[in-house]
Design a protein around this motif. Structure first.
Motif, mmCIF file in Angstrom:
data_model
loop_
_atom_site.group_PDB
_atom_site.id
_atom_site.type_symbol
_atom_site.label_atom_id
_atom_site.label_comp_id
_atom_site.label_asym_id
_atom_site.label_seq_id
_atom_site.Cartn_x
_atom_site.Cartn_y
_atom_site.Cartn_z
ATOM 1 N N ILE B 44 0.891 -1.375 0.071
ATOM 2 C CA ILE B 44 -0.117 0.142 0.007
ATOM 3 C C ILE B 44 0.872 1.333 0.015
ATOM 4 N N TYR B 45 1.848 1.162 0.796
ATOM 5 C CA TYR B 45 2.845 2.082 1.177
ATOM 6 C C TYR B 45 3.577 2.491 -0.143
ATOM 7 N N ALA B 46 3.958 1.479 -0.900
ATOM 8 C CA ALA B 46 4.815 1.667 -2.162
ATOM 9 C C ALA B 46 3.833 2.436 -3.194
ATOM 10 N N GLY B 47 2.465 1.704 -3.614
ATOM 11 C CA GLY B 47 1.667 2.324 -4.327
ATOM 12 C C GLY B 47 1.380 3.694 -4.123
ATOM 13 N N SER B 48 1.002 4.052 -2.969
ATOM 14 C CA SER B 48 0.928 5.433 -2.625
ATOM 15 C C SER B 48 1.910 6.295 -3.327
ATOM 16 N N ILE B 49 3.071 5.743 -2.647
ATOM 17 C CA ILE B 49 4.409 6.602 -3.519
ATOM 18 C C ILE B 49 4.316 6.691 -4.875
ATOM 19 N N ALA B 50 4.095 5.793 -5.523
ATOM 20 C CA ALA B 50 4.173 5.648 -7.256
ATOM 21 C C ALA B 50 2.965 6.491 -7.548
ATOM 22 N N VAL B 51 1.598 6.343 -6.937
ATOM 23 C CA VAL B 51 0.609 7.321 -7.611
ATOM 24 C C VAL B 51 0.875 8.746 -7.222
ATOM 25 N N ILE B 52 1.657 9.038 -6.109
ATOM 26 C CA ILE B 52 1.530 10.426 -5.577
ATOM 27 C C ILE B 52 2.694 10.968 -6.341
ATOM 28 N N PHE B 53 3.835 10.360 -6.459
ATOM 29 C CA PHE B 53 4.788 10.923 -7.512
ATOM 30 C C PHE B 53 4.886 11.030 -8.774
ATOM 31 N N THR B 54 3.974 10.036 -9.260
ATOM 32 C CA THR B 54 3.548 10.282 -10.767
ATOM 33 C C THR B 54 2.883 11.273 -11.093
ATOM 34 N N ALA B 55 1.882 11.555 -10.028
ATOM 35 C CA ALA B 55 1.050 12.824 -10.001
ATOM 36 C C ALA B 55 1.845 14.099 -10.086
ATOM 37 N N LEU B 56 2.799 14.150 -9.154
ATOM 38 C CA LEU B 56 3.876 14.986 -8.922
ATOM 39 C C LEU B 56 4.741 15.422 -10.170
ATOM 40 N N GLY B 57 5.251 14.248 -10.846
ATOM 41 C CA GLY B 57 5.739 14.268 -12.001
ATOM 42 C C GLY B 57 5.081 15.465 -13.138
#
Lengths: 157, 157
Positions: B44-57
């Motif tokens: 869940i944590y990794a997924g969150s990071i992925a989603v958030i940082f993709t959005a950030l990018g």
DNA sequence: TGAAAAATCACCCTAAAGTATGAGGGTTAA
DNA sequence: TTAACCCTCATACTTTAGGGTGATTTTTCA
């Protein structure tokens, strides 16, 4: 609409993204296994994800928004209808005489100064004088420029 | 260059990104503490990071590339509905190469041989050679004739 | 009618254009 | 691989174009 190749081509970016994502998952799984036993593995893993997905996001955004360009419509004064209409205003404004216009037209037809002189029954020097005045009035330096300018301004067809 | 406000204004995006990153770190730390005790917390944590940082990018890319979208100038010809159609048949028939056509167009624009040479980053002699071949192919003797002929044959606009 | 503009021409000089020939390197198709 | 282009550049030469100046004659117009 059974246009499969077209569909593939149009959604190339999306498909590429999917493939890239799958590859990433493999990579991440491998990283997980690799670093789970090391100290601070979690932080490294999270950082990697952050960096990679930030880059992915940037790439994705650039890829998808590339055709988003603002068109600046620039008005260009080019008035050359198919049937030539002599721009008398320009002629009087530029103060170009009848004889000069005649020389200009022959010049535009590709004749040399000598040929123009023979055609108009005057000397070569006379043509040169006309040319000099023409160039001055049209604010150009060469006969090719004179032709271009004159055509653009509808002084000659 | 002690222009601090200007510096802040120019690096607004970067500063915003920094602040946002800091906020994210807090969020992630909180998420870490929150989900560490749950099953599949890591995923869940990794997924969150992925989603958030993709959005950030994506956000970052959009933010940084927005001012660079003013690019293309579109010329609008006011009184000229019929646009120039290059007569490819004539071109191939006359066997005029790409470079020669380029030279011909610049010639027609009123440039001197020297100016054309500078524009195309070649020597004056090269332009003269191109001219000689052009005149031969167009069966003319002068550049003004070449321009006239080329225009009449729809090789140049 | 007299001044301004236009048209004509000459001379001298420089700059640009064009001619002729040769040649080397790159690409492409037979 | 050879032949055929294409692009490049060079040197030497001739011709044409263009700049500057000054002058005479004709036309035009106020």
């Amino acid at each position: 609409m059974a246009n499969t190749p077209n569909f593939l081509a149009k959604n190339k970016s999306v498909i590429l993204y999917g493939v890239f994502l799958a590859a990433l998952l493999f990579l991440l799984k491998w990283l997980e296994l690799r670093f789970m036993i090391i100290n601070h593995a979690f932080e490294i893993y999270a950082g990697s994800i952050a960096v990679i997905f930030t880059a992915l996001g940037i790439w994705l955004a650039l890829k998808l928004t590339r055709p988003k360009t603002i068109l600046i419509e620039k008005e260009v004064f080019t008035e050359r209808p198919e049937t030539f209409i002599l721009n008398e205003k320009e002629l009087t404004k530029l103060n170009i005489s009848k004889r000069e216009l005649e020389v200009l037209e022959l010049m535009s037809a590709g004749l040399s100064n000598q040929e123009i002189a023979l055609k108009l029954f005057v000397s070569l020097n006379t043509i040169k004088t006309h040319n000099a005045r023409l160039f001055e009035k049209l604010e150009v330096k060469r006969r090719t420029q004179a032709i271009e300018t004159a055509k653009r301004r509808c002084i000659i067809p």
